[in-house]
Design a protein around this motif. Structure first.
Motif, PDB file in Angstrom:
ATOM      1  N   ARG A  15       0.814  -1.236   0.000  1.00  0.00           N
ATOM      2  CA  ARG A  15       0.000   0.000   0.000  1.00  0.00           C
ATOM      3  C   ARG A  15       0.837   1.271   0.000  1.00  0.00           C
ATOM      4  O   ARG A  15       0.309   2.374  -0.003  1.00  0.00           O
ATOM      5  N   GLY A  16       2.159   1.127   0.000  1.00  0.00           N
ATOM      6  CA  GLY A  16       3.024   2.305  -0.100  1.00  0.00           C
ATOM      7  C   GLY A  16       3.039   2.840  -1.526  1.00  0.00           C
ATOM      8  O   GLY A  16       2.275   2.381  -2.384  1.00  0.00           O
ATOM      9  N   MET A  17       3.912   3.795  -1.781  1.00  0.00           N
ATOM     10  CA  MET A  17       3.899   4.428  -3.103  1.00  0.00           C
ATOM     11  C   MET A  17       4.363   3.453  -4.193  1.00  0.00           C
ATOM     12  O   MET A  17       3.704   3.298  -5.220  1.00  0.00           O
ATOM     13  N   CYS A  77       7.698  -4.294  -1.074  1.00  0.00           N
ATOM     14  CA  CYS A  77       7.840  -2.862  -1.391  1.00  0.00           C
ATOM     15  C   CYS A  77       7.880  -2.085  -0.086  1.00  0.00           C
ATOM     16  O   CYS A  77       7.411  -0.944  -0.018  1.00  0.00           O
ATOM     17  N   HIS A  78       8.378  -2.728   0.944  1.00  0.00           N
ATOM     18  CA  HIS A  78       8.542  -2.060   2.225  1.00  0.00           C
ATOM     19  C   HIS A  78       9.953  -1.455   2.255  1.00  0.00           C
ATOM     20  O   HIS A  78      10.673  -1.464   1.267  1.00  0.00           O
ATOM     21  N   GLY A  79      10.361  -0.968   3.410  1.00  0.00           N
ATOM     22  CA  GLY A  79      11.689  -0.355   3.497  1.00  0.00           C
ATOM     23  C   GLY A  79      12.774  -1.358   3.869  1.00  0.00           C
ATOM     24  O   GLY A  79      12.496  -2.534   4.108  1.00  0.00           O
ATOM     25  N   SER A  80      14.018  -0.863   3.942  1.00  0.00           N
ATOM     26  CA  SER A  80      15.157  -1.731   4.258  1.00  0.00           C
ATOM     27  C   SER A  80      15.056  -2.357   5.641  1.00  0.00           C
ATOM     28  O   SER A  80      15.505  -3.484   5.858  1.00  0.00           O
ATOM     29  N   GLU A  81      14.453  -1.622   6.597  1.00  0.00           N
ATOM     30  CA  GLU A  81      14.345  -2.182   7.964  1.00  0.00           C
ATOM     31  C   GLU A  81      13.512  -3.452   7.950  1.00  0.00           C
ATOM     32  O   GLU A  81      13.830  -4.424   8.639  1.00  0.00           O
TER      33      GLU A  81
HETATM   34  P1  NAP Z   1       6.159   4.260   1.480  1.00  0.00           P
HETATM   35  O1  NAP Z   1       5.213   4.929   0.531  1.00  0.00           O
HETATM   36  O2  NAP Z   1       6.579   4.997   2.695  1.00  0.00           O
HETATM   37  O3  NAP Z   1       5.439   2.871   1.946  1.00  0.00           O
HETATM   38  C1  NAP Z   1       6.075   1.874   2.713  1.00  0.00           C
HETATM   39  C2  NAP Z   1       5.106   1.312   3.750  1.00  0.00           C
HETATM   40  O4  NAP Z   1       4.805   2.292   4.764  1.00  0.00           O
HETATM   41  C3  NAP Z   1       3.710   0.958   3.258  1.00  0.00           C
HETATM   42  O5  NAP Z   1       3.696  -0.222   2.520  1.00  0.00           O
HETATM   43  C4  NAP Z   1       2.955   0.814   4.569  1.00  0.00           C
HETATM   44  O6  NAP Z   1       3.276  -0.430   5.177  1.00  0.00           O
HETATM   45  C5  NAP Z   1       3.575   1.927   5.413  1.00  0.00           C
HETATM   46  N1  NAP Z   1       2.710   3.123   5.531  1.00  0.00           N
HETATM   47  C6  NAP Z   1       2.596   3.868   6.652  1.00  0.00           C
HETATM   48  N2  NAP Z   1       1.755   4.886   6.480  1.00  0.00           N
HETATM   49  C7  NAP Z   1       1.270   4.797   5.219  1.00  0.00           C
HETATM   50  C8  NAP Z   1       0.355   5.548   4.454  1.00  0.00           C
HETATM   51  N3  NAP Z   1      -0.275   6.618   4.950  1.00  0.00           N
HETATM   52  N4  NAP Z   1       0.108   5.183   3.170  1.00  0.00           N
HETATM   53  C9  NAP Z   1       0.718   4.124   2.644  1.00  0.00           C
HETATM   54  N5  NAP Z   1       1.599   3.361   3.331  1.00  0.00           N
HETATM   55  C10 NAP Z   1       1.885   3.679   4.614  1.00  0.00           C
HETATM   56  O7  NAP Z   1       7.478   3.778   0.761  1.00  0.00           O
HETATM   57  P2  NAP Z   1       7.850   3.769  -0.792  1.00  0.00           P
HETATM   58  O8  NAP Z   1       8.205   5.121  -1.248  1.00  0.00           O
HETATM   59  O9  NAP Z   1       6.801   2.992  -1.515  1.00  0.00           O
HETATM   60  O10 NAP Z   1       9.224   2.932  -0.762  1.00  0.00           O
HETATM   61  C11 NAP Z   1       9.259   1.538  -0.427  1.00  0.00           C
HETATM   62  C12 NAP Z   1      10.676   1.033  -0.607  1.00  0.00           C
HETATM   63  O11 NAP Z   1      11.043   1.148  -1.974  1.00  0.00           O
HETATM   64  C13 NAP Z   1      11.746   1.783   0.187  1.00  0.00           C
HETATM   65  O12 NAP Z   1      12.732   0.883   0.600  1.00  0.00           O
HETATM   66  C14 NAP Z   1      12.329   2.726  -0.826  1.00  0.00           C
HETATM   67  O13 NAP Z   1      13.658   3.077  -0.519  1.00  0.00           O
HETATM   68  C15 NAP Z   1      12.274   1.874  -2.075  1.00  0.00           C
HETATM   69  N6  NAP Z   1      12.229   2.647  -3.299  1.00  0.00           N
HETATM   70  C16 NAP Z   1      11.396   3.704  -3.364  1.00  0.00           C
HETATM   71  C17 NAP Z   1      11.336   4.429  -4.533  1.00  0.00           C
HETATM   72  C18 NAP Z   1      10.401   5.606  -4.636  1.00  0.00           C
HETATM   73  O14 NAP Z   1      10.366   6.205  -5.659  1.00  0.00           O
HETATM   74  N7  NAP Z   1       9.626   5.971  -3.626  1.00  0.00           N
HETATM   75  C19 NAP Z   1      12.116   4.078  -5.633  1.00  0.00           C
HETATM   76  C20 NAP Z   1      12.931   2.945  -5.553  1.00  0.00           C
HETATM   77  C21 NAP Z   1      12.968   2.244  -4.372  1.00  0.00           C
HETATM   78  P3  NAP Z   1       2.310  -1.186   6.204  1.00  0.00           P
HETATM   79  O15 NAP Z   1       1.028  -1.516   5.481  1.00  0.00           O
HETATM   80  O16 NAP Z   1       3.110  -2.393   6.552  1.00  0.00           O
HETATM   81  O17 NAP Z   1       2.061  -0.232   7.351  1.00  0.00           O
END
Ligand code: NAP
Length: 375
Positions: A15-17, A77-81
């Motif tokens: 559900r993250g980005m 698609c979660h973080g490194s932790e």
């Molecule tokens: P993110 O949007 O912060 O989402 C990660 C997780 O945070 C979600 O799956 C969810 O997990 C939790 N979360 C907490 N509050 C939320 C909310 N209001 N809406 C949605 N999710 C929420 O992270 P991300 O940008 O997708 O990145 C994920 C990983 O991919 C990271 O390791 C990042 O370094 C890597 N990455 C990111 C990008 C990028 O462009 N953003 C590009 C390449 C790699 P729960 O359901 O478990 O709470």
């Protein structure tokens, strides 16, 4: 209800980005017909998950190691932790499934292969033949750059590349995207009445804008600084040689994706965050190993794979097609501003733009899962 014959695939971080873009792409391509998806959350277990093929789903606990151990593949698609905690425990308990991941934690492990199959399908195939089961998406900036210039890099023509990046706010997370828009709104509201007031001079408007950008009224919880009307030339933490970690990844992961020994191709990057939404732009100054005519170089770049879009080096074509606005939401990676540099005929300038949430994050994972399923 899970079928016995299909692979069981878990999606923590769905559900993250990055996870949301991945889901969107899998729905578009009809991927969910090929495996049984299980959606997992670290914070919302038991709540309704996304509907799949018309069926409701319930979120499973993303920390339930026993349940995860029963899966054939996990696409995180979660973080490194999360990776550090869960992947380590799963592997230490003998779990032998495929781990596909967008986080950086496992990228440089010898047991991992970086996935960007339009560029490194051969490297991925070899890794799978060697029994590797950790397939990790590479840094977004490196992936977008190589998607644009795979032809040059794979042909062994690149002696050295210096890269200046203009990186989208989406790379910093969803909260940062929202902050850019809040800053835009906040800034606009401060001067909105002045913009149509002929009595106000541009210097008065500029002064008011500057004052607002450095005031505590501007929302800066995520970036810590203005990103609207600004450029932030530092991304991630500091490493050696005055580089940021993002810049260091440019060197390490370019060689890593191509399956080359470290430092085979030297690159230097200067990475900056700018106020674009989803697409990174990257300016490259490349030292070639030999002088080739422009039409040959263009053909090498264009023919690398189907997603390269060559943009003619004219003002109109560039401003229409070689921008984050043009590429965002598409799989095309635009390559333009191609010209021989003033330094001499073995030196090439280029600008690459691509959606960093697609080729920089979600799409290589989606395709890695397809590769695993099709074996
Ligand atoms: P993110 O949007 O912060 O989402 C990660 C997780 O945070 C979600 O799956 C969810 O997990 C939790 N979360 C907490 N509050 C939320 C909310 N209001 N809406 C949605 N999710 C929420 O992270 P991300 O940008 O997708 O990145 C994920 C990983 O991919 C990271 O390791 C990042 O370094 C890597 N990455 C990111 C990008 C990028 O462009 N953003 C590009 C390449 C790699 P729960 O359901 O478990 O709470």
């Amino acid at each position: 209800m899970y079928s016995m014959s299909k692979m069981q695939v878990g999606f923590p971080g769905y559900r993250g980005m990055v996870g949301s873009v991945l889901q969107e792409r899998m729905i578009e391509e009809g991927d969910f017909k090929e495996f049984d998806p299980i959606f997992l959350s670290t914070s919302q277990a038991g709540q309704p998950g996304p509907e799949v093929n018309g069926e409701p789903t319930v979120l499973a606990d993303a920390y339930d190691i026993a349940a995860l151990s029963g899966l054939d593949a996990i696409v995180s698609c979660h973080g490194s932790e999360y990776t550090e905690k869960v992947h380590t425990e799963l592997r230490s308990k003998g779990w032998d499934g495929f781990w596909i991941d967008s986080a950086s934690h496992l990228r440089n492990e010898p047991s991992s292969v970086l996935v960007l199959d339009p560029v490194n399908a051969g490297v991925i195939d070899k890794a799978l033949e060697d029994g590797k089961k950790d397939l990790i998406g590479a840094n977004c900036t490196v992936s977008v750059m190589l998607m644009g210039l795979a032809g040059l890099f794979k042909s062994g023509l690149v002696e050295y590349a210096s890269i200046a990046t203009y990186q989208a706010v989406s790379g910093a997370g969803s909260k940062n995207v929202i902050e850019l828009l809040k800053q835009a709104g906040s800034l606009g509201s401060v001067v909105s009445e002045d913009l149509d007031n002929p009595a106000k001079t541009i210097l008065e408007i500029d002064k008011k804008t500057k004052e607002h950008l450095i005031s505590s009224d501007l929302p800066t919880d995520e970036f810590g600084f203005p990103i609207m009307g600004n450029v932030l030339p530092w991304i991630d933490s500091k490493v050696e040689n005055g580089q940021s970690r993002e810049e260091q990844k440019g060197l390490i992961e370019t060689n890593g994706i191509l399956g080359l020994e470290p430092d085979t191709i030297i690159t230097d990057s200067l990475c900056a965050r700018v106020g674009s939404m989803r697409s990174h732009g990257e300016a490259l100054f490349i030292d070639l190993k030999k002088d080739l005519p422009m039409d040959e170089l263009e053909e090498i770049i264009k023919s690398a794979h189907q997603w390269v879009k060559l943009v003619p080096n004219t003002k109109e074509d560039t401003l229409t097609n070689l921008t984050p606005v043009a590429t965002s939401g598409t799989l095309e990676v635009a390559v333009g501003r191609l010209r021989k540099l003033n330094k001499g005929p073995k030196h090439l300038g280029a600008f690459v733009v691509g959606d960093q949430l697609l080729w920089g994050a979600a799409e290589p994972l989606r395709r890695a899962l397809q590769i695993v399923i099709s074996r």
